[in-house]
Structure formats: C-alpha cells, structure tokens
Design an enzyme around this catalytic site. Sequence first.
Site, short mmCIF file in Angstrom:
data_model
loop_
_atom_site.label_atom_id
_atom_site.label_comp_id
_atom_site.label_asym_id
_atom_site.label_seq_id
_atom_site.Cartn_x
_atom_site.Cartn_y
_atom_site.Cartn_z
N TYR A 54 0.85 -1.19 0.00
CA TYR A 54 0.00 0.00 0.00
C TYR A 54 0.88 1.23 0.00
CZ TYR A 54 -5.02 -0.64 0.28
OH TYR A 54 -6.33 -0.84 -0.05
N GLU A 56 -0.60 4.73 -0.30
CA GLU A 56 -1.48 5.90 -0.45
C GLU A 56 -0.68 7.18 -0.24
OE1 GLU A 56 -4.92 5.55 2.04
OE2 GLU A 56 -5.75 3.94 0.84
N ASP A 200 -6.97 14.82 -24.43
CA ASP A 200 -6.93 13.40 -24.07
C ASP A 200 -6.23 12.69 -25.23
OD1 ASP A 200 -7.41 10.73 -23.76
OD2 ASP A 200 -9.52 10.94 -23.20
N THR A 226 -4.00 7.26 -21.60
CA THR A 226 -3.78 5.92 -21.08
C THR A 226 -2.32 5.58 -21.39
OG1 THR A 226 -4.57 5.03 -23.17
CG2 THR A 226 -6.14 5.07 -21.34
N LYS A 229 -1.94 1.99 -24.95
CA LYS A 229 -2.33 1.93 -26.38
C LYS A 229 -1.05 2.08 -27.21
CE LYS A 229 -7.08 3.40 -25.59
NZ LYS A 229 -7.29 4.07 -24.31
#
Length: 415
Positions: A54, A56, A200, A226, A229
């Site tokens: 973890y 965070e 984007d 992203t 791709k």
Amino acid sequence: MENIQFIKACDPEIASVIEREYSRQEYGLNLIASENTVSRAVMEAQGSIMTNKYAEGYPSKRYYGGCQYMDEAENLAIERVKKLFGVEYANVQPHSGSQANMAAYFSVLSPGDGILAMDLSHGGHLTHGAGVSFSGRLFNFSHYGLNPETETIDLNQVEDLARANKPKMIVAGASAYPRTLDFKGFSEIAKACGALFLVDMAHIAGLVAAGVHPTPVGYADIITSTTHKTLRGPRGGLILSSAERGKKINSQIFPGIQGGPLMHVVTAKAVAFKEALLPAFTEYQKQVVKNAAVLAKVLMERGYKLVSNGTDNHMVLVDFSGLDITGKDAEERLGQANITVNKNTVPNEKRSPFVTSGVRIGVPLITSRGMKEDAVGDIAGFICDVLDDEANVPKVATKVKELCTHYPLYGDTAC
Ligand code: DSN
C-alpha cells in the site's frame, strides 16, 4: 508461452484460460486500435512483488511506512514520463484513462460546468460527455462532430459552438479519429473563449512521444492519456500539466477519486517510459504510421470507403453505410478468420451502437510483432477477401495462422 508454472500448480482452471488466451493472441491478428503488446520487462514489473504494498499518497508523503522503494519507483516513472513529453508535472497513479479524465475535470471544474468535446458517435470517448458516463451526468457537455463532407474535425464548428455555449473547458482527443489533431487551432479557440483546454491523447500518446504526431504540450492546460495503447505500457492512465496545476490534480487523484495506487502498475509504467525514450521506440511509431497508410490504401483500392478517405495515424475506420454488411457482421466474420477488430459507429450512423455501420482497424499491435508494409498489405487483402465473401473465411483463417507463426508475439528480447 509465458512461464505460468505456479498458476498451473495452484489453479489449473485459470492456467487453462491464460493458455488459451495466449494461443488466441499468438495465432491471431489483433487489430483493435487501442490494444498493444507489452515487453517482457513491462510484464515482469507488473507481475512483481510491488503489488504487495500500500502506498497511499505521493513520494515522500505516504500514509504508510515501508514505502521507500515505492517512492523510488514512482519517482522514476514521473521523471521519465516528464522527459518523454517535455512537461513540468506528471501524475502516474491514474488506474485508467477514465480516472485520469475524471481527476483532470475535478481539478479545475465544478459539477454543472460546461465542457465542449467530440461527439462519441463521431469518434469521441465515453468520458467526453456520454450520458451513460460520470462525465455526462456531472457536467454540462456540448459536442462537435465531423464535417459531413471532409469527415474531419471542423474548427469553424468548434469555434461557433464555443462562442454559443461558452464552455469552461474544451476537450480535444478521440478514440476513433484517423486524422491529425490541430492542437494549436483548438487552443486558440479555447483562449479566445476563455476556456481551459484539455487534450486526451490516449490513442496517440506513443505517436506524440516519438514526434510522429504533433504534441499538445505548449497548447493544452492539462493532458491525459492511457499508457497501454500506442504508448505500449501497462494498462493504466497518466496526467501531465504545468507544475502550478500539479497540487490540485494530485489531490483529485488521491484522495479525491482513488485510494492506494497500483504500485506494480506504476513500476511497469516506469519500465515502459524508459523503453519509450529509446530510439527503437521512435522507429516503431514511424512504422505504425507507415503500416496504417498501407492498410488504408489497400482497403480503398479494393473499394471500401474509409471515414475521411484515409489515415494519418495508427488506425482506419471502414464505413459500410449503404452496404448490406454491418459493423457487427464484419467483426464476427473477421473474428472467424482469426482477425480481431471492433465494430464502430461512423458519422451519421443509422444503426444502433450494438450493430453499427463500421469497423475500426488499428496496427499498433501487429507492428509490435515486427510486421511491416508487406505483411500489412497481405493482411489488408485478407480483410477484404473476408468482407467481400463469407466463403473466404476458412481459407483466410489458415493464412492468418501461417502468417502469425513468422511474427511471434514475444521474441528473445527483454524490451
Ligand atoms: N476503449 C478504448 C478504445 O478502444 O478506444 C477507449 O477507452
């Protein structure tokens, strides 16, 4: 075949699923424009013990102890992607492009604010204001589309809509648009209307990184993407901006919409960004564009209509309007021939999104397998044979398998 000895021992059912998926990928042609194949190094990072932790928060500001190596990995990812795109700030924690967009919107807008973006049915994205997405439910979207004659984005229409609707943000970026995006033109309209400009670049990020598509850096206030791709990294998202906006964006990713980052994915992103900084990545992206151009040429020579009559990037959109064959038929028929594409709406679509009048065909993955113009010419011929006549499916299916054996998904190289 990748090494899955432990899965085989612990969970034969899932081992069988992975093995069959491996065969599908290895012996089929995957022409989904948004997919790619990651390097062994990226896959190893994603399957590593970095998944156990973890973390965070952000490097040096975590809510858990023991994050020293998480910090190193995340800092490497951040520094590499900043260098790759030439930006001051990056957040590499978004689990996906959707979450990158959500955090970007939340960092500068309030619910109910106006956003102008590309219509989904003309090539936009769900998170650009579709009614079924959080974006369409929370913000007041208006949409531009394609010019009916040129089937390209018409900046005059964008400007008219911006002046009429006075959005707080204009979005450029698409998931099914085969042409170059004019970031400068968009940014001038945004500036003139007092709107923020978000790009984007999910589909074209790899092309942008390699300089074979113009960069939005210097024009956009915020850039989202992203990583899986054309950028050829693990499945995930990222946000780029100026240092000044960084604090707000960070707090919208965590704690705004996400909890603990997927540190195995962040680590894999770092590996992918290192690969994208290598000269071979630029050569790869140049080949992607050459391959898409060959695909477009052969399809058009064989009588198929392409949206905008061609491509500048990694994909084409075939338009079956007025023909008996639908996008759904084409997707299914090509699938039987071991060729995977996705049905897609076309401008002025008359059929439902489950049927559609088009297919989207992309070359990033087959280019990663080493396929060049000759192989892509053959593949374009196979596609036309299948679309022309269903009776050709068995013959083409055999030829596809034979072709794939010459271009293994994974050769001997690590990267
Ligand atoms: N689903 C992606 C695509 O195929 O373009 C976009 O999120």
